[in-house]
Motif scaffolding. Structure first.
Motif, short mmCIF file in Angstrom:
data_model
loop_
_atom_site.label_atom_id
_atom_site.label_comp_id
_atom_site.label_asym_id
_atom_site.label_seq_id
_atom_site.Cartn_x
_atom_site.Cartn_y
_atom_site.Cartn_z
N ASP A 21 12.78 15.37 0.31
CA ASP A 21 12.83 14.74 1.96
C ASP A 21 14.09 14.44 2.45
O ASP A 21 14.92 13.73 1.56
N ASP A 22 14.31 14.34 3.92
CA ASP A 22 15.32 13.52 4.59
C ASP A 22 16.60 14.28 4.99
O ASP A 22 17.47 14.00 5.59
N HIS A 82 9.58 17.36 8.88
CA HIS A 82 9.55 15.74 8.30
C HIS A 82 9.07 14.94 9.69
O HIS A 82 9.45 13.63 9.32
N HIS A 86 11.10 10.41 11.95
CA HIS A 86 10.35 9.65 10.90
C HIS A 86 9.71 8.37 11.31
O HIS A 86 9.70 7.37 10.47
N THR A 88 5.99 6.10 11.36
CA THR A 88 4.98 5.97 10.73
C THR A 88 3.73 6.39 11.65
O THR A 88 3.35 5.87 12.46
N PRO A 122 5.77 11.71 7.30
CA PRO A 122 7.01 10.69 7.05
C PRO A 122 6.37 9.37 6.60
O PRO A 122 5.08 9.08 7.10
N ASN A 123 6.94 8.70 5.74
CA ASN A 123 6.35 7.35 5.01
C ASN A 123 5.00 7.65 4.47
O ASN A 123 4.25 6.58 4.14
N SER A 125 2.37 8.58 5.72
CA SER A 125 1.53 8.18 6.67
C SER A 125 0.75 9.47 7.78
O SER A 125 1.25 10.43 7.99
#
Length: 275
Positions: A21-22, A82, A86, A88, A122-123, A125
């Motif tokens: 990720d990211d 993603h 990003h 939640t 993301p996160n 969530s």
């Protein structure tokens, strides 16, 4: 009646996939290691954050890969969503979530030149409502956080849990995966993480050792996340005769099956007789 099993390409029964990720600087070195051992990865990017914020010197995450480098760097691998920024997403209005996914897709597709159809939450969530919305915006799978600690195929591609994070007994699971030899099962080894963690934890040697151990093996298919989804859909779409004596493949992509332990390659548009 014959015993018929779906196989992975080449008649294999094991698949390895990686998910990171990211889109940070560490992806450069990670992809170099993957390419060295013919391993494929899926990289989930936040297109709305690319080149937006310059990290502080103390930022352990590092810079994001610039737009102009994305297509070439991730060539041979998969670029996936993603979300745009990003958030939640389980705390966001659904209209925001839809925009976060769709705008990320649009931007990433403009950079890589192919349809982007995957996501990692993301996160970590998500909600059931978000899961049920995703296919309406062109998303065909999404990875959650956590470790399944097994090699089972996912029951729900919108709640796809990896075998392990790379810091969670990675080499132990690698040895277990290599030892699997019961061809009546399909096995999937799925590793996830963030490439900046290797710099943070000073353990790039872990990924090098892992890839050397599991890469370039004749009994394993190396695939991106979306390649697995697409291939399993091809297998599900095979049309078998009622007595199991032949099969027709209406898809373009080739499928592989085992019939009484004999491997058959079923090309797109082809009918194959077993008897």
């Amino acid at each position: 009646m014959s015993t018929i099993y779906n196989c992975f390409p080449g008649g294999k029964h094991k698949v390895l996939t990686m998910s990171y990720d990211d889109g940070r600087n560490g992806d450069r070195k990670l992809i170099e290691i993957f390419n060295k051992y013919n391993i494929k990865g899926t990289f989930h990017l936040n297109s709305g954050l690319i080149e937006k914020y310059e990290p502080l010197i103390s930022d352990a995450f590092g810079k994001r890969i610039p737009r102009k480098e994305i297509k070439e760097l991730y060539k041979g691998h998969e670029v996936s969503c993603h979300t745009l920024t990003h958030p939640t997403i389980e705390r966001c209005p659904m209209t925001n979530v839809i925009n976060e996914v769709l705008e990320d897709r649009k931007e990433l597709e403009s950079l890589v030149g192919y349809t982007v159809r995957g996501l990692s939450y993301p996160n970590g969530s998500y909600t059931d409502e978000i899961k049920n919305m995703l296919h309406h915006v062109g998303i065909e799978y999404s990875r959650i956080v956590g470790n399944s600690e097994n090699f089972a195929m996912p029951k729900d591609f919108y709640e796809w849990k990896a075998t392990c994070h790379h810091n969670h007994d990675l080499l132990k699971y690698a040895d277990e995966f290599i030892s699997l030899n019961k061809t009546q099962y399909l096995y999937m080894f799925y590793v996830w993480g963030h490439s900046y963690e290797f710099d943070r934890d000073n353990n790039w040697n872990l990924m090098e050792e892992f890839c050397k151990k599991v890469g370039n093996r004749e009994d394993t298919w190396y695939a991106t996340n979306i390649e697995i989804v697409d291939y399993l859909n091809v297998c599900r779409n095979l049309k078998y005769s009622a007595d199991g004596s032949f099969v027709y493949n209406p898809s373009i992509q080739t499928a592989w099956i085992s019939v009484d332990k004999v491997i058959y390659q079923i090309k797109g548009g082809e009918q194959v007789n077993f008897k």
